[in-house]
Design a protein around this motif. Structure first.
Motif, PDB file in Angstrom:
ATOM      1  N   PHE A 155      49.277  44.121  43.010  1.00  0.00           N
ATOM      2  CA  PHE A 155      47.900  43.710  42.767  1.00  0.00           C
ATOM      3  C   PHE A 155      47.043  44.904  42.356  1.00  0.00           C
ATOM      4  CE2 PHE A 155      43.543  42.584  43.861  1.00  0.00           C
ATOM      5  CZ  PHE A 155      43.434  41.333  43.294  1.00  0.00           C
ATOM      6  N   LEU A 156      47.145  45.986  43.092  1.00  0.00           N
ATOM      7  CA  LEU A 156      46.288  47.149  42.843  1.00  0.00           C
ATOM      8  C   LEU A 156      46.658  47.911  41.578  1.00  0.00           C
ATOM      9  CD1 LEU A 156      45.913  48.353  46.522  1.00  0.00           C
ATOM     10  CD2 LEU A 156      44.222  47.138  45.131  1.00  0.00           C
ATOM     11  N   ASP A 157      47.878  47.720  41.073  1.00  0.00           N
ATOM     12  CA  ASP A 157      48.282  48.343  39.814  1.00  0.00           C
ATOM     13  C   ASP A 157      47.670  47.656  38.594  1.00  0.00           C
ATOM     14  OD1 ASP A 157      49.746  50.350  40.977  1.00  0.00           O
ATOM     15  OD2 ASP A 157      51.687  49.344  40.725  1.00  0.00           O
ATOM     16  N   MET A 158      47.135  46.459  38.787  1.00  0.00           N
ATOM     17  CA  MET A 158      46.520  45.742  37.665  1.00  0.00           C
ATOM     18  C   MET A 158      45.172  46.368  37.327  1.00  0.00           C
ATOM     19  SD  MET A 158      47.201  41.688  38.321  1.00  0.00           S
ATOM     20  CE  MET A 158      46.269  41.603  39.842  1.00  0.00           C
ATOM     21  N   PRO A 159      44.732  46.198  36.077  1.00  0.00           N
ATOM     22  CA  PRO A 159      43.386  46.664  35.722  1.00  0.00           C
ATOM     23  C   PRO A 159      42.334  45.961  36.581  1.00  0.00           C
ATOM     24  CG  PRO A 159      44.615  45.983  33.771  1.00  0.00           C
ATOM     25  CD  PRO A 159      45.428  45.591  34.948  1.00  0.00           C
ATOM     26  N   HIS A 160      41.198  46.616  36.740  1.00  0.00           N
ATOM     27  CA  HIS A 160      40.131  46.042  37.557  1.00  0.00           C
ATOM     28  C   HIS A 160      39.664  44.687  37.034  1.00  0.00           C
ATOM     29  CE1 HIS A 160      39.422  50.353  38.880  1.00  0.00           C
ATOM     30  NE2 HIS A 160      39.851  49.712  39.940  1.00  0.00           N
ATOM     31  N   THR A 161      39.721  44.504  35.727  1.00  0.00           N
ATOM     32  CA  THR A 161      39.281  43.222  35.164  1.00  0.00           C
ATOM     33  C   THR A 161      40.202  42.082  35.596  1.00  0.00           C
ATOM     34  OG1 THR A 161      40.467  43.695  33.113  1.00  0.00           O
ATOM     35  CG2 THR A 161      38.100  44.198  33.167  1.00  0.00           C
ATOM     36  N   SER A 162      41.491  42.346  35.718  1.00  0.00           N
ATOM     37  CA  SER A 162      42.429  41.314  36.192  1.00  0.00           C
ATOM     38  C   SER A 162      42.210  41.029  37.675  1.00  0.00           C
ATOM     39  CB  SER A 162      43.874  41.752  35.958  1.00  0.00           C
ATOM     40  OG  SER A 162      44.142  41.838  34.576  1.00  0.00           O
ATOM     41  N   GLN A 163      41.970  42.078  38.434  1.00  0.00           N
ATOM     42  CA  GLN A 163      41.693  41.888  39.862  1.00  0.00           C
ATOM     43  C   GLN A 163      40.417  41.068  40.063  1.00  0.00           C
ATOM     44  OE1 GLN A 163      41.836  45.559  42.181  1.00  0.00           O
ATOM     45  NE2 GLN A 163      43.318  46.419  40.718  1.00  0.00           N
ATOM     46  N   LEU A 164      39.376  41.422  39.315  1.00  0.00           N
ATOM     47  CA  LEU A 164      38.109  40.700  39.409  1.00  0.00           C
ATOM     48  C   LEU A 164      38.287  39.235  39.011  1.00  0.00           C
ATOM     49  CD1 LEU A 164      35.005  40.748  39.796  1.00  0.00           C
ATOM     50  CD2 LEU A 164      34.844  41.380  37.387  1.00  0.00           C
ATOM     51  N   THR A 194      46.175  41.051  48.332  1.00  0.00           N
ATOM     52  CA  THR A 194      45.226  41.869  47.569  1.00  0.00           C
ATOM     53  C   THR A 194      45.365  43.372  47.803  1.00  0.00           C
ATOM     54  OG1 THR A 194      43.517  41.636  49.270  1.00  0.00           O
ATOM     55  CG2 THR A 194      43.550  39.998  47.486  1.00  0.00           C
ATOM     56  N   GLU A 195      46.193  43.776  48.746  1.00  0.00           N
ATOM     57  CA  GLU A 195      46.408  45.205  48.957  1.00  0.00           C
ATOM     58  C   GLU A 195      47.847  45.627  48.665  1.00  0.00           C
ATOM     59  OE1 GLU A 195      44.817  46.473  52.719  1.00  0.00           O
ATOM     60  OE2 GLU A 195      42.771  45.949  52.126  1.00  0.00           O
ATOM     61  N   THR A 196      48.541  44.825  47.855  1.00  0.00           N
ATOM     62  CA  THR A 196      49.887  45.203  47.442  1.00  0.00           C
ATOM     63  C   THR A 196      49.811  46.115  46.223  1.00  0.00           C
ATOM     64  OG1 THR A 196      50.093  43.303  45.950  1.00  0.00           O
ATOM     65  CG2 THR A 196      50.859  42.986  48.237  1.00  0.00           C
ATOM     66  N   ASP A 197      50.867  46.885  46.007  1.00  0.00           N
ATOM     67  CA  ASP A 197      50.910  47.734  44.815  1.00  0.00           C
ATOM     68  C   ASP A 197      50.836  46.894  43.549  1.00  0.00           C
ATOM     69  OD1 ASP A 197      51.001  50.070  46.268  1.00  0.00           O
ATOM     70  OD2 ASP A 197      53.183  50.276  46.143  1.00  0.00           O
ATOM     71  N   SER A 249      43.455  39.981  30.562  1.00  0.00           N
ATOM     72  CA  SER A 249      43.297  39.947  32.021  1.00  0.00           C
ATOM     73  C   SER A 249      44.033  38.740  32.609  1.00  0.00           C
ATOM     74  CB  SER A 249      41.819  39.876  32.403  1.00  0.00           C
ATOM     75  OG  SER A 249      41.124  40.992  31.927  1.00  0.00           O
ATOM     76  N   LEU A 250      43.885  37.605  31.946  1.00  0.00           N
ATOM     77  CA  LEU A 250      44.563  36.388  32.385  1.00  0.00           C
ATOM     78  C   LEU A 250      46.075  36.508  32.194  1.00  0.00           C
ATOM     79  CD1 LEU A 250      44.160  33.458  33.443  1.00  0.00           C
ATOM     80  CD2 LEU A 250      44.083  32.752  31.044  1.00  0.00           C
ATOM     81  N   LYS A 251      46.493  37.046  31.052  1.00  0.00           N
ATOM     82  CA  LYS A 251      47.924  37.204  30.769  1.00  0.00           C
ATOM     83  C   LYS A 251      48.604  38.097  31.799  1.00  0.00           C
ATOM     84  CE  LYS A 251      47.492  36.439  25.819  1.00  0.00           C
ATOM     85  NZ  LYS A 251      47.496  37.053  24.489  1.00  0.00           N
ATOM     86  N   ILE A 252      47.908  39.121  32.258  1.00  0.00           N
ATOM     87  CA  ILE A 252      48.473  40.008  33.280  1.00  0.00           C
ATOM     88  C   ILE A 252      48.665  39.256  34.589  1.00  0.00           C
ATOM     89  CG2 ILE A 252      47.956  42.022  34.742  1.00  0.00           C
ATOM     90  CD1 ILE A 252      46.660  43.264  32.186  1.00  0.00           C
ATOM     91  N   LEU A 253      47.695  38.462  34.990  1.00  0.00           N
ATOM     92  CA  LEU A 253      47.815  37.677  36.229  1.00  0.00           C
ATOM     93  C   LEU A 253      48.986  36.697  36.148  1.00  0.00           C
ATOM     94  CD1 LEU A 253      44.058  36.971  36.960  1.00  0.00           C
ATOM     95  CD2 LEU A 253      45.611  38.337  38.370  1.00  0.00           C
ATOM     96  N   ILE A 254      49.192  36.134  34.983  1.00  0.00           N
ATOM     97  CA  ILE A 254      50.311  35.208  34.784  1.00  0.00           C
ATOM     98  C   ILE A 254      51.629  35.973  34.780  1.00  0.00           C
ATOM     99  CG2 ILE A 254      51.385  33.633  33.131  1.00  0.00           C
ATOM    100  CD1 ILE A 254      48.439  32.816  32.361  1.00  0.00           C
ATOM    101  N   ALA A 255      51.690  37.084  34.051  1.00  0.00           N
ATOM    102  CA  ALA A 255      52.923  37.880  33.963  1.00  0.00           C
ATOM    103  C   ALA A 255      53.346  38.420  35.323  1.00  0.00           C
ATOM    104  CB  ALA A 255      52.736  39.030  32.980  1.00  0.00           C
ATOM    105  N   LYS A 256      52.375  38.793  36.150  1.00  0.00           N
ATOM    106  CA  LYS A 256      52.682  39.322  37.484  1.00  0.00           C
ATOM    107  C   LYS A 256      52.828  38.209  38.515  1.00  0.00           C
ATOM    108  CE  LYS A 256      51.347  44.037  37.205  1.00  0.00           C
ATOM    109  NZ  LYS A 256      51.851  45.004  38.156  1.00  0.00           N
TER     110      LYS A 256
END
Length: 101
Positions: free
Chosen positions: A17-26, A12-15, A57-64
């Motif tokens: 992860f932190l480069d994602m929008p807050h909605t994807s992190q949440l 959770t403190e990697t670049d 938000s979900l697509k970003i989590l999958i793509a990353k």
């Protein structure tokens, strides 16, 4: 399902992860909270609606590659074992054996 979850800062403190929008992190945190003891989530859409996250938000989590999606709609948290270790006497196997295999 367990009532407690752990998160590892190595994720959770990697670049990435932190480069994602807050909605994807949440969404990632809420999906982790809603997962079974092996990291499988069968209600990602409900969680998204509950917190106001979008499909993007979900697509970003999958793509990353923070999530692994299945055609059944189930997603699994890729780094589940890094975040959570569950003692064998408290562990409940997932009911999603097809996706696990």
């Amino acid at each position: 399902m367990a009532q407690k979850r752990m998160f590892n800062r190595k994720i959770t403190e990697t670049d990435d992860f932190l480069d994602m929008p807050h909605t994807s992190q949440l969404l990632y945190f809420h999906l982790n909270m809603g997962a079974d003891d092996e990291g499988f989530v069968d209600n990602a859409k409900m969680i998204m609606r509950m917190i106001g996250a979008t499909d993007d938000s979900l697509k970003i989590l999958i793509a990353k590659q923070f999530l692994i999606p299945f055609e059944s709609g189930i997603v699994v948290i890729k780094d589940w074992k890094i975040h959570n270790y569950i003692a064998s006497d408290r562990f409940t196997k997932t009911v999603y054996s097809d996706e696990k295999s």
